[in-house]
Design an enzyme around this catalytic site. Structure first.
Site, short mmCIF file in Angstrom:
data_model
loop_
_atom_site.label_atom_id
_atom_site.label_comp_id
_atom_site.label_asym_id
_atom_site.label_seq_id
_atom_site.Cartn_x
_atom_site.Cartn_y
_atom_site.Cartn_z
CE1 TYR A 88 -39.68 -15.78 -29.82
CE2 TYR A 88 -40.80 -17.67 -30.77
CZ TYR A 88 -40.84 -16.49 -30.06
OH TYR A 88 -42.05 -16.03 -29.59
CG PHE A 140 -48.59 -19.89 -1.81
CD1 PHE A 140 -47.86 -19.66 -0.66
CD2 PHE A 140 -48.22 -19.24 -2.97
CE1 PHE A 140 -46.78 -18.77 -0.67
CE2 PHE A 140 -47.14 -18.36 -2.99
CZ PHE A 140 -46.42 -18.13 -1.83
CB THR A 141 -50.04 -15.28 -1.41
OG1 THR A 141 -48.75 -15.71 -1.88
CG2 THR A 141 -49.99 -15.13 0.10
CG ASP A 231 -47.54 -25.38 -5.35
OD1 ASP A 231 -46.34 -25.57 -5.68
OD2 ASP A 231 -47.97 -24.27 -4.99
CE LYS A 274 -40.81 -20.38 -3.89
NZ LYS A 274 -41.45 -19.52 -4.91
NE ARG A 398 -46.27 -15.13 3.63
CZ ARG A 398 -46.24 -14.99 2.29
NH1 ARG A 398 -45.77 -15.95 1.52
NH2 ARG A 398 -46.67 -13.90 1.72
CG PHE A 465 -48.02 -10.34 0.99
CD1 PHE A 465 -49.18 -10.86 0.45
CD2 PHE A 465 -46.80 -10.77 0.49
CE1 PHE A 465 -49.13 -11.79 -0.59
CE2 PHE A 465 -46.74 -11.71 -0.53
CZ PHE A 465 -47.91 -12.21 -1.08
N1 F0G Z 1 -46.50 -22.10 -4.80
C1 F0G Z 1 -45.83 -22.04 -3.63
C2 F0G Z 1 -46.07 -23.09 -2.60
C3 F0G Z 1 -44.94 -20.99 -3.39
O1 F0G Z 1 -44.29 -20.94 -2.22
C4 F0G Z 1 -44.75 -20.01 -4.39
C5 F0G Z 1 -43.84 -18.89 -4.16
C6 F0G Z 1 -45.45 -20.10 -5.59
C7 F0G Z 1 -46.32 -21.18 -5.75
C8 F0G Z 1 -45.33 -19.08 -6.67
O2 F0G Z 1 -44.14 -19.21 -7.34
O3 F0G Z 1 -42.85 -17.12 -6.80
O4 F0G Z 1 -42.16 -18.63 -8.67
O5 F0G Z 1 -44.17 -17.23 -8.87
N2 F0G Z 1 -43.40 -18.59 -3.04
C9 F0G Z 1 -42.42 -17.59 -2.71
C10 F0G Z 1 -42.19 -17.57 -1.23
C11 F0G Z 1 -42.65 -16.26 -3.30
O6 F0G Z 1 -41.45 -16.69 -0.76
O7 F0G Z 1 -42.71 -18.43 -0.51
P1 F0G Z 1 -43.29 -17.97 -7.95
#
Ligand code: F0G
Length: 473
Positions: A88, A140-141, A231, A274, A398, A465
């Site tokens: 843990y 970013f979303t 990021d 990624k 997108r 989305f």
């Molecule tokens: N920042 C960027 C630039 C991203 O592309 C993503 C995720 C995140 C943050 C969030 O990270 O998914 O680990 O919580 N992008 C994915 C995509 C979902 O398909 O582009 P996460």
């Protein structure tokens, strides 16, 4: 043409002295793919509300929905999985992870999280107060959602050319420093907790930021006490573009470029799914002790103890190894080279794609595909559905659906870029798969004038989305 390495398409055209790149790995284990009929795919689309996020992966042939968590791990990473120390507290794997981040990214203090948005949540809650403003290079979303949920207002300060899918710029992800200065003058430096800077800007088409740009941002922000937060999700891929396109970096390694870039920032959040070559994981890193102390405290509430942050010990070990594999020049070249191979094939056939080809994906310009469809009929979503219908290839919208609604007016946000993303997982598909993808895109392009668009019939409140449902017109 920029001086960068060409994809194999270029070398194939030459008669003599041909030299192609190839993947710096061989395949040890395979996973069969399922081929479906058009009738089965139509039924799958109806069942999933014509949203590729809702299609079962067993009904997908080539899955280009995302490069997130979809990479193939190496044999060394799988061996690392067996070395999980599932304590843990104080797992040895955490210390391996901490050391890898310190070595390659250069930050002092590390907090693991279950994935990128876990890290975004924590950093937003710690640094953003209601009434704050956060400038960034295109949104970013999930990043923007967390910034807004913490009471902040996001401002896009990317250079204008990033919104033009056809214009060439070597660093289309750069921040427009004049826009940044204008925002600082307007709202005051004390209302800006940090600049939200992303490496290879996802929503702009995987476009990089130059070293000169991050240096200049640092020079503007440091005297005013504004942090620069990175990021770092696809920062390794950004480093390749710097190596190829920016003067003075051709002889530097990816690892050296990454380290230097991060040195101009105060900290980073990471979706390790990624660049870092794992199926799950994320982290936060900062240099400043006080911020770290708050993050370390908050992670316990939302993710888990500060030495695991929602990850199993084995996940942290695979991640520590993935970080090291991710910065190898040969790996990054073949990864981006494969994306470029697909993009250049489409360009040769005059299919409208975002230019230049980005690091993680080829983005189809859905407006140019369907000039007869207004944005309210969701051209990007439509194209993703049509591609699936044609061949079982899964992509992602997108555009207007991803952009969501304006929190004040309630109307759709209408981004200039209306795109469909073909995202390439790392170390998973071959060049032959890329050929099959390109041919399916071509078939959709040739049939574009018959397509009528979609109507949205269900819309969730957050990040619509992912779960929205549609009906073909
Ligand atoms: N920042 C960027 C630039 C991203 O592309 C993503 C995720 C995140 C943050 C969030 O990270 O998914 O680990 O919580 N992008 C994915 C995509 C979902 O398909 O582009 P996460």
């Amino acid at each position: 043409m920029s001086p960068e390495m060409s994809s194999n398409l270029h070398t194939m055209g030459q008669q003599h002295g041909r030299r192609s790149w190839a993947e710096p790995w061989k395949i040890k284990m395979v996973e069969p793919l399922k081929v479906t009929t058009r009738e089965q795919r139509l039924a799958a689309l109806d069942e999933s509300g014509w949203n590729t996020f809702l299609i079962k992966s067993q009904d997908v042939y080539i899955d280009l929905l995302t490069d997130s968590g979809t990479s193939a791990m190496s044999d060394r990473q799988w061996a690392g999985i067996m070395l999980g120390d599932e304590a843990y507290a104080g797992s040895v794997n955490f210390y391996h992870l901490e050391a890898a981040i310190q070595r390659y990214y250069g930050y002092r203090h590390i907090v693991p999280t279950h994935q990128g948005r876990g890290a975004e949540h924590l950093i937003s809650q710690v640094l953003i107060k209601p009434g704050h403003h956060i400038p960034g290079n295109m949104y970013f979303t999930t990043t923007r959602e967390h910034q807004e949920m913490a009471g902040g207002t996001f401002h896009d300060v990317i250079i204008d050319i990033a919104h033009d899918s056809q214009a060439y710029h070597p660093f289309k992800g750069n921040i427009d420093v004049d826009k940044l200065k204008a925002l600082i003058a307007e709202v005051g430096a004390d209302k800006i907790p940090y600049v939200s800077l992303a490496g290879t800007v996802n929503m702009a088409g995987g476009q990089p930021v130059s070293m000169a740009n991050v240096r200049e941002i640092r020079e503007v922000c440091e005297p005013l006490g504004i942090r620069v937060m990175l990021d770092a999700t696809r920062m390794v891929e950004n480093a390749l573009f710097i190596q190829e396109r920016e003067e003075g970096y051709a002889d530097k390694s990816i690892a050296e470029i990454l380290f230097e870039f991060c040195s101009y920032t105060d900290g980073a959040w990471m979706s390790a799914k990624k660049d870092n070559l794992v199926n799950i994981g994320g982290w936060l890193a900062v240099n400043d002790w006080d911020t770290f102390e708050e993050l370390r405290n908050l992670v316990v509430v939302f993710e888990g103890l500060h030495t695991y942050g929602g990850l199993a010990g084995r996940d942290m070990e695979a991640l520590a190894i993935g970080i090291e594999e991710a910065v190898q020049d040969e790996h990054v070249r073949s990864r981006v080279g494969q994306v470029r191979y697909l993009g250049e094939l489409l360009e040769q056939w005059n299919i409208p794609v975002v230019k230049p080809i980005g690091g993680h994906a080829v983005f189809l310009d859905a407006r140019a595909f369907y000039p007869h469809l207004p944005q309210d009929l969701f051209p990007g979503q439509t194209l993703a559905a049509q591609l699936y219908l044609d061949s079982g290839i899964r992509s992602m919208e997108r555009g207007i659906v991803s952009a969501g609604r304006d929190h004040v007016t309630g109307d759709h946000k209408r981004p200039k870029l209306e795109l469909t993303r073909l995202t390439i997982p790392r170390r998973v598909y071959t060049q032959a798969h890329m050929d099959v993808v390109a041919e399916s895109v071509k078939a959709c392009y040739d049939a574009a004038s018959e397509v009528k668009g979609l109507e949205m019939v269900y819309e969730p409140k957050y990040l619509r989305f992912f779960q929205a449902r549609f009906r073909p017109l």
